[in-house]
Write a protein that holds these residues in place. Sequence first.
Motif, PDB file in Angstrom:
ATOM      1  N   ALA A   5      73.279 -66.998 -33.718  1.00 28.34           N
ATOM      2  CA  ALA A   5      74.128 -67.783 -34.631  1.00 28.34           C
ATOM      3  C   ALA A   5      75.230 -66.914 -35.232  1.00 28.34           C
ATOM      4  O   ALA A   5      76.331 -67.398 -35.503  1.00 28.34           O
ATOM      5  N   ASN A  46      70.699 -67.390 -47.306  1.00 28.28           N
ATOM      6  CA  ASN A  46      69.825 -68.278 -46.557  1.00 28.28           C
ATOM      7  C   ASN A  46      69.175 -69.289 -47.481  1.00 28.28           C
ATOM      8  O   ASN A  46      68.756 -68.934 -48.590  1.00 28.28           O
ATOM      9  N   LEU A  70      74.873 -74.879 -43.256  1.00 28.34           N
ATOM     10  CA  LEU A  70      74.681 -74.835 -41.811  1.00 28.34           C
ATOM     11  C   LEU A  70      73.383 -75.564 -41.477  1.00 28.34           C
ATOM     12  O   LEU A  70      72.306 -74.979 -41.498  1.00 28.34           O
ATOM     13  N   GLY A  71      73.493 -76.849 -41.238  1.00 30.46           N
ATOM     14  CA  GLY A  71      72.339 -77.665 -40.869  1.00 30.46           C
ATOM     15  C   GLY A  71      71.784 -78.476 -42.016  1.00 30.46           C
ATOM     16  O   GLY A  71      72.090 -78.263 -43.189  1.00 30.46           O
ATOM     17  N   ALA A 118      69.674 -76.619 -44.807  1.00 24.52           N
ATOM     18  CA  ALA A 118      70.523 -75.965 -45.814  1.00 24.52           C
ATOM     19  C   ALA A 118      71.159 -77.002 -46.733  1.00 24.52           C
ATOM     20  O   ALA A 118      71.193 -76.825 -47.953  1.00 24.52           O
ATOM     21  N   TYR A 133      76.699 -78.679 -38.376  1.00 22.13           N
ATOM     22  CA  TYR A 133      75.478 -78.395 -37.644  1.00 22.13           C
ATOM     23  C   TYR A 133      75.294 -76.886 -37.652  1.00 22.13           C
ATOM     24  O   TYR A 133      76.266 -76.129 -37.707  1.00 22.13           O
ATOM     25  N   HIS A 134      74.067 -76.446 -37.616  1.00 18.92           N
ATOM     26  CA  HIS A 134      73.767 -75.010 -37.596  1.00 18.92           C
ATOM     27  C   HIS A 134      74.305 -74.418 -36.289  1.00 18.92           C
ATOM     28  O   HIS A 134      74.232 -75.047 -35.233  1.00 18.92           O
ATOM     29  N   CYS A 135      74.849 -73.216 -36.374  1.00 20.07           N
ATOM     30  CA  CYS A 135      75.429 -72.563 -35.194  1.00 20.07           C
ATOM     31  C   CYS A 135      74.370 -71.791 -34.404  1.00 20.07           C
ATOM     32  O   CYS A 135      74.609 -70.686 -33.941  1.00 20.07           O
ATOM     33  N   SER A 136      73.216 -72.405 -34.240  1.00 21.97           N
ATOM     34  CA  SER A 136      72.106 -71.797 -33.502  1.00 21.97           C
ATOM     35  C   SER A 136      72.364 -71.827 -31.993  1.00 21.97           C
ATOM     36  O   SER A 136      73.191 -72.594 -31.497  1.00 21.97           O
ATOM     37  N   ASN A 192      71.726 -75.412 -30.651  1.00 20.42           N
ATOM     38  CA  ASN A 192      72.802 -76.372 -30.907  1.00 20.42           C
ATOM     39  C   ASN A 192      74.047 -76.090 -30.081  1.00 20.42           C
ATOM     40  O   ASN A 192      74.734 -77.015 -29.657  1.00 20.42           O
TER      41      ASN A 192
END
Length: 153
Positions: free
Chosen positions: A9, A44, A83-84, A87, A121-124, A127
Motif C-alpha cells: 500500500a 493507523n 483509506l477504506g 478507517a 478505497y484502501h490502497c492495498s 484492491n
Amino acid sequence: SRPFTGDYAGDLLYATLLKYGLAEGQYDARPDDGLRLINCRITNAVRCVPPQNKPVAAEIATCRDYLAAEIAAMTRLKIVLALGRVAHESVLAALGRRRAATPFHHGAVHALDGLTLTDSYHCSRYNTQTRRLTPEMFNTVIADLRAQLNQPD
C-alpha cells in the motif's frame, strides 16, 4: 515507524503524496529513506496487523482511543483521508459521529464541523490488483484533497 512503509500500500500512497507535493524526497520502502511528509500526517485506525489483515470489531475498538488522541493532538487538522471503510468508521467513532449519517463511499467528501473527511478505497495490494482502486482513482482523490487544502479558510 512510518505507516505503510515496506507494505505494498505504501508504494501507491507515497508515490501519490510525492506527486501532489504532500511529501518530498525519495520513497525507498524503508524508514530511513529520507522521505518527509509535508503538512500531512499518517496514522493507523488499527495499529496492529491482524490475521488475514482483517481487523475484528474488538481490535478496532481497542485502537479507537489512540486514534481519537491522534486527531485531538492535531490542532491545525483540516482534512482526514480515510483509506477504506474501517478507517472511515473509526474516524467517525473517534469523533463521536454516527456512521449512518456519514456513509463511506470512494471519493466522498464529508463536512464535519470544521473538519473534512475524505474517503478512498484502501490502497492495498488486493484492491489495486482487482482494480477496485486504480492509480487514477487514487490520484483523483488526492488531487481533490490537495485542491481543498489550497482553498482559503
